[in-house]
Enzyme design. Sequence first.
Site, short mmCIF file in Angstrom:
data_model
loop_
_atom_site.label_atom_id
_atom_site.label_comp_id
_atom_site.label_asym_id
_atom_site.label_seq_id
_atom_site.Cartn_x
_atom_site.Cartn_y
_atom_site.Cartn_z
N ARG A 1 34.91 25.05 13.51
CA ARG A 1 35.48 25.97 12.51
C ARG A 1 36.34 25.19 11.51
O ARG A 1 35.98 25.02 10.36
CB ARG A 1 36.30 27.06 13.23
CG ARG A 1 36.59 28.30 12.39
CD ARG A 1 37.76 28.15 11.42
NE ARG A 1 39.00 27.78 12.11
CZ ARG A 1 40.11 27.42 11.46
NH1 ARG A 1 40.14 27.36 10.15
NH2 ARG A 1 41.19 27.07 12.13
N ASP A 2 37.46 24.66 11.98
CA ASP A 2 38.41 24.03 11.06
C ASP A 2 37.86 22.74 10.46
O ASP A 2 38.20 22.37 9.34
CB ASP A 2 39.73 23.75 11.80
CG ASP A 2 40.92 23.72 10.89
OD1 ASP A 2 40.75 23.93 9.68
OD2 ASP A 2 42.04 23.49 11.38
N HIS B 1 48.79 23.37 16.83
CA HIS B 1 47.66 22.91 16.01
C HIS B 1 48.18 21.95 14.93
O HIS B 1 48.90 22.37 14.04
CB HIS B 1 47.04 24.18 15.39
CG HIS B 1 45.91 23.97 14.44
ND1 HIS B 1 44.61 24.24 14.79
CD2 HIS B 1 45.88 23.55 13.15
CE1 HIS B 1 43.82 24.01 13.75
NE2 HIS B 1 44.57 23.59 12.74
N HIS C 1 47.47 18.88 12.00
CA HIS C 1 46.59 18.08 11.14
C HIS C 1 47.25 16.71 11.00
O HIS C 1 48.48 16.60 10.97
CB HIS C 1 46.42 18.74 9.78
CG HIS C 1 45.45 19.88 9.81
ND1 HIS C 1 44.29 19.91 9.07
CD2 HIS C 1 45.46 21.04 10.53
CE1 HIS C 1 43.63 21.03 9.31
NE2 HIS C 1 44.32 21.73 10.19
N CYS D 1 42.57 18.43 4.09
CA CYS D 1 43.55 19.38 3.59
C CYS D 1 43.25 19.67 2.12
O CYS D 1 43.16 18.74 1.31
CB CYS D 1 44.93 18.77 3.73
SG CYS D 1 46.22 19.65 2.90
N ASN E 1 42.15 17.43 10.79
CA ASN E 1 42.75 17.74 12.09
C ASN E 1 42.90 16.44 12.87
O ASN E 1 42.15 15.49 12.65
CB ASN E 1 41.81 18.63 12.91
CG ASN E 1 41.74 20.05 12.40
OD1 ASN E 1 42.47 20.92 12.87
ND2 ASN E 1 40.87 20.29 11.44
#
Length: 315
Positions: free
Chosen positions: A15-16, A207, A209, A240, A249
Amino acid sequence: MKYPNEVIIAEVGPRDGLQNEKTILSAEAKAKLIDQAIEAGFKVIEIGSMVHSKAIPALADTAEVFKLIKNKDKAELRVLVPNLKGTERAIAAGIKKVKLTVSASESHNISNFNRTPKQTVEGFKECYDLAHQNGLEVSGAIATSFGCPFEGEISIEQIEQVVKAFIDLGIREISLSDTTGMGNPKEVYTKCQYFKENYPEITWNIHFHNTRGMALANIVAAMEAGMSRFDGAFGGLGGCPYAPGASGNVASEDIIHMLHLMGINTGIDLDKSIEIAKEVKMLVGHDVDSYMLKAGKVSDLIKERPKKQIKICNA
Ligand code: ZN
């Protein structure tokens, strides 16, 4: 220093990570990566997002991806849902867990949605109720908990307002996200300790990054504050939008490697997670930010030393 004996790492790469990639992977390729992650030992995987296909084209096929996953029952597979429509689609797809996301930043929320973060969470009530009635688990996520590009620092009070709003909905699992990689270890320790101590009934996910290289240090700081659940993405994907070209991430395989060196169990096979990262790198067609892919494991280096007869010192 006290660290947990065991840490749960959620793989959020599907997803991310993939949502920002120019190359859109096929549903088959995504499902295969997810099955490989399950096989490697990941117990939690964020497989996609139930957004409108135009909003994030790379994730438009999340329902299809879910259908193609072979070992669905061996891991918790969650999706992001932005609204009621997304919740309905998750239910229709047979998904068992959804995540609702809001930004802790007032200015970000007000400029985008004309609502405060607290009002945004209150607006999730219909999503929560529908998911809950249909037997789905629901978690909440608070983006920009460790800094916001519009607002700068985010206070504990700002985050806490959102935490309380999620708890009022009935949610007992919450993620604190460093969406733009702005958090530092001292801040992470302070915030994590506060929330761990004051909300022991909540399952906390953290979470990070690695936008500015602080993610692994932040994970250590969060563990020192009692946290034991972290998100990572294969190959460190997930750049980002406010720092084009920056790291994404924190790489799952880098977290696993560090934790295993520290004697902390993850239940994940590091070698298999590195193989997944290699495949991801090939699929997206560009270099990725993974220390494991660039430098290899510490143990590889030690094994190679006698063979190569490396001269370490001339003195
Ligand atoms: Zn993220």
